[in-house]
Write an enzyme that holds these catalytic residues in place. Structure first.
Site, PDB file in Angstrom:
ATOM      1  CB  ALA A  13      -0.981   0.026   1.136  1.00 51.06           C
ATOM      2  CB  SER A  14       3.725   2.387   1.814  1.00 48.99           C
ATOM      3  OG  SER A  14       4.248   1.178   2.196  1.00 48.99           O
ATOM      4  CD  GLU A 217       7.008   6.894 -20.456  1.00 52.98           C
ATOM      5  OE1 GLU A 217       5.862   6.489 -19.982  1.00 52.98           O
ATOM      6  OE2 GLU A 217       8.259   6.581 -20.187  1.00 52.98           O
ATOM      7  CG  HIS A 241       2.215  -1.293 -22.253  1.00 48.87           C
ATOM      8  ND1 HIS A 241       1.172  -2.011 -21.125  1.00 48.87           N
ATOM      9  CD2 HIS A 241       2.887  -0.642 -21.282  1.00 48.87           C
ATOM     10  CE1 HIS A 241       1.545  -1.638 -19.886  1.00 48.87           C
ATOM     11  NE2 HIS A 241       2.565  -0.797 -20.102  1.00 48.87           N
ATOM     12  CD  GLN A 378      -0.791   7.590 -22.814  1.00 56.25           C
ATOM     13  OE1 GLN A 378      -1.603   7.331 -22.170  1.00 56.25           O
ATOM     14  NE2 GLN A 378       0.427   7.571 -22.525  1.00 56.25           N
ATOM     15  CG  LEU A 385      -9.332   8.974 -42.795  1.00 58.21           C
ATOM     16  CD1 LEU A 385      -8.581   7.687 -42.679  1.00 58.21           C
ATOM     17  CD2 LEU A 385     -10.699   8.249 -43.183  1.00 58.21           C
TER      18      LEU A 385
HETATM   19  C1  BG6 Z   1       4.526   1.181 -17.560  1.00 57.61           C
HETATM   20  C2  BG6 Z   1       5.866   1.068 -17.859  1.00 57.61           C
HETATM   21  O1  BG6 Z   1       3.803  -0.203 -17.793  1.00 57.61           O
HETATM   22  O2  BG6 Z   1       3.632   2.200 -18.319  1.00 57.61           O
HETATM   23  C3  BG6 Z   1       6.226   2.527 -17.467  1.00 57.61           C
HETATM   24  O3  BG6 Z   1       6.392   0.399 -16.548  1.00 57.61           O
HETATM   25  C4  BG6 Z   1       5.791   3.628 -18.467  1.00 57.61           C
HETATM   26  O4  BG6 Z   1       7.912   2.491 -17.875  1.00 57.61           O
HETATM   27  C5  BG6 Z   1       4.353   3.340 -18.172  1.00 57.61           C
HETATM   28  O5  BG6 Z   1       6.162   5.010 -18.196  1.00 57.61           O
HETATM   29  C6  BG6 Z   1       3.463   4.263 -19.110  1.00 57.61           C
HETATM   30  O6  BG6 Z   1       2.384   4.251 -18.815  1.00 57.61           O
HETATM   31  P1  BG6 Z   1       1.195   5.486 -19.043  1.00 57.61           P
HETATM   32  O7  BG6 Z   1      -0.098   5.143 -18.788  1.00 57.61           O
HETATM   33  O8  BG6 Z   1       1.750   6.715 -18.282  1.00 57.61           O
HETATM   34  O9  BG6 Z   1       1.491   5.560 -20.528  1.00 57.61           O
END
Ligand code: BG6
Length: 489
Positions: A13-14, A217, A241, A378, A385
């Site tokens: 939890a922390s 990122e 992902h 995001q 398109l």
């Molecule tokens: C996580 C990764 O699964 O997803 C991270 O471990 C990454 O490295 C993150 O920064 C990105 O998630 P989001 O939702 O911020 O795009």
């Protein structure tokens, strides 16, 4: 009819994930009235903390994102009054029995449903699962466990983990989260494709030239170097992902929207794919860079990263699905940290219009004048398109224009965080957005040989400056398949 209760125990939890994502998502669900009347939240961790201290800690993480009025403050107070803390070791059945006693008090003889969220490092997953299932599982309702990657480092370790889980739990009690599946636009993929006549028939090699899955990122691994260095970007982002998005994108039409029907189709696509070959992969690592007088660190400047680390912070790959629908279509993935922008998007580049009447009228070369569908997951969610359009006027000139569905302009409602959707689904027993163990195996089968080869041969990543567009190798890789990255154009 006996009333039901739901208790959610956040184990760890922390930790960072709990504070940043899980508690805020639980609060948002409470705010939206998604919980049953009787629910309780427990934080479980090793450190000593009182209920009051937990509430202060959790309180700091909550925001009134949806509603800034006093009503929200009131809701926060109510929510926090449902939060409790239990301190215990992760491998102590005795400590979990004590938790069980406390849970029983809250359940007060009603039907008990218990959800454990393992927000802890993977090396203690099995200890916790063992203790929770033997000493704190429900005797009158369901017991479910949510786990989050890393699910191992390769096929072997992942299978060992699955085996460990299955000693104590049935597959339908395990909810493996890939939080990208909870993102609004990823969930929408199937709606977009299967309920629009203008897309559904085009979804194949006949009309689609290539598909690009891009994650970037604009910050490095700051503070997370310790975790990151033993996984790297391929395990952190691509194998889960991006591959999950690919599977949803490319699967055949499921028999129904039932979780098993969807997951059956996803696993089929994964099994139709060729394991990645090193010739189809480029790896990179960011190096220090000074820009506008600010100096940005290299990956290896992070104190938690071993000097000389070869762990990739960037990777680009070309993948192929050997089935009738996708034969020969490159699926290009690109994922990186410390790049010039933060974004996650899917780009679908269509083929040329055969015998295009206007081919001499384009201002760009014909390769750039094909339709492109962009799903911006995001930030600033959108689906657009790119089409060719006549520039108004007496002459005949074409330009590239966008038919644009911009979420912020179209929908006034806040988009929920992925964790809200996923937690709610786990409580409701909806498994559609969670990873089944055969999917996980299939995903590892694709990536394990590559990861092993990269590590055995100690392949050096191509260095790229912090804040740049990544290694040039990614362009050569795309060019090999006649592709231009859509985010660079
Ligand atoms: C996580 C990764 O699964 O997803 C991270 O471990 C990454 O490295 C993150 O920064 C990105 O998630 P989001 O939702 O911020 O795009």
């Amino acid at each position: 009819d006996k009333e039901i209760t739901v208790t959610i125990t956040v184990v760890g939890a922390s930790g960072d994930l709990a504070k940043k994502k899980i508690f805020p998502a639980l609060f948002a669900l409470y705010y939206e009235d998604c919980f049953p009347k009787h629910f309780t939240i427990f934080g479980y961790a090793r450190s000593n903390m009182t209920d009051a201290e937990l509430r202060i800690m959790v309180g700091k993480t909550l925001t009134c994102r949806i509603d800034k009025s006093e009503n929200c403050d009131q809701k926060m107070k109510e929510f926090l009054s449902r939060c409790f803390y239990h301190s215990g070791q992760y491998d102590s059945e005795d400590n979990f029995s004590k938790l069980d006693e406390k849970l029983k008090e809250h359940e007060a003889g009603r039907i008990s449903n218990r959800l454990f969220y393992l927000s802890i490092p993977p090396n203690i997953f099995i200890d916790v699962v063992k203790c929770a299932s033997t000493s704190a599982s429900s005797t009158s309702g369901w017991t479910r466990v949510i786990v989050e990657k890393p699910f191992g480092r390769d096929l072997e370790s992942s299978s060992a983990l699955t085996k460990g889980f299955k000693q104590y739990l049935d597959e339908d009690q395990i909810f493996r989260i890939d939080h990208y599946l909870g993102k609004e636009l990823v969930e929408n993929l199937s709606v977009l494709r299967f309920s629009n006549l203008v897309f559904e028939p085009l979804w194949s090699r006949q009309y689609i030239r290539n598909v690009q899955l891009i994650f970037s990122e604009d910050f490095g691994t700051e503070g997370r170097g310790g975790y990151f260095d033993s996984y790297g970007i391929i395990r952190d982002i691509m194998q889960n992902h991006l591959l999950q998005i690919l599977a949803l994108f490319a699967m055949e039409t499921p028999v129904s929207l039932d979780a098993e029907d969807i997951r059956n189709e996803k696993v089929k696509v994964l099994r139709s794919m060729r394991p990645l070959e090193i010739e189809n992969v480029v790896v990179g690592q960011y190096k220090g860079h000074v820009k506008g007088g600010v100096s940005y660190p290299a990956y290896t400047d992070d104190n938690t990263v071993p000097k000389g680390s070869l762990t990739p912070t960037f990777a680009a790959a070309a993948l192929f699905i050997d089935n009738a629908r996708w034969d020969g279509v490159p699926f290009l993935m690109k994922a990186g940290k410390a790049l010039h922008s933060k974004r996650a998007e899917i780009r679908v580049q269509f083929r040329h219009v055969p015998g295009n009447l206007y081919k001499n009228t384009f201002s760009v070369d014909i390769d750039r004048a094909t339709n492109e569908l962009v799903i911006r997951v995001q930030p600033d969610e959108a689906i657009y398109l790119k089409i060719n359009n006549k520039v108004p006027g007496l002459g005949m000139r074409l330009d590239r224009s966008k038919l644009n569905l911009h979420y912020a302009a179209k929908y006034s409602k806040e988009i929920p965080d992925a964790y809200e959707r996923l937690l709610l689904d786990a409580i409701e027993g909806e498994r559609r957005l969670f990873i089944r163990s055969d999917e996980l195996d299939a995903a590892w089968k694709l990536f394990t040989p590559l990861l092993k080869e990269l590590e055995d041969r100690k392949i050096h990543p191509e260095l790229y400056p912090y804040g740049s567009r990544g290694p040039v190798g990614a362009h050569y890789l795309a060019a090999k398949y006649n592709v231009r990255w859509g985010d660079i154009n």
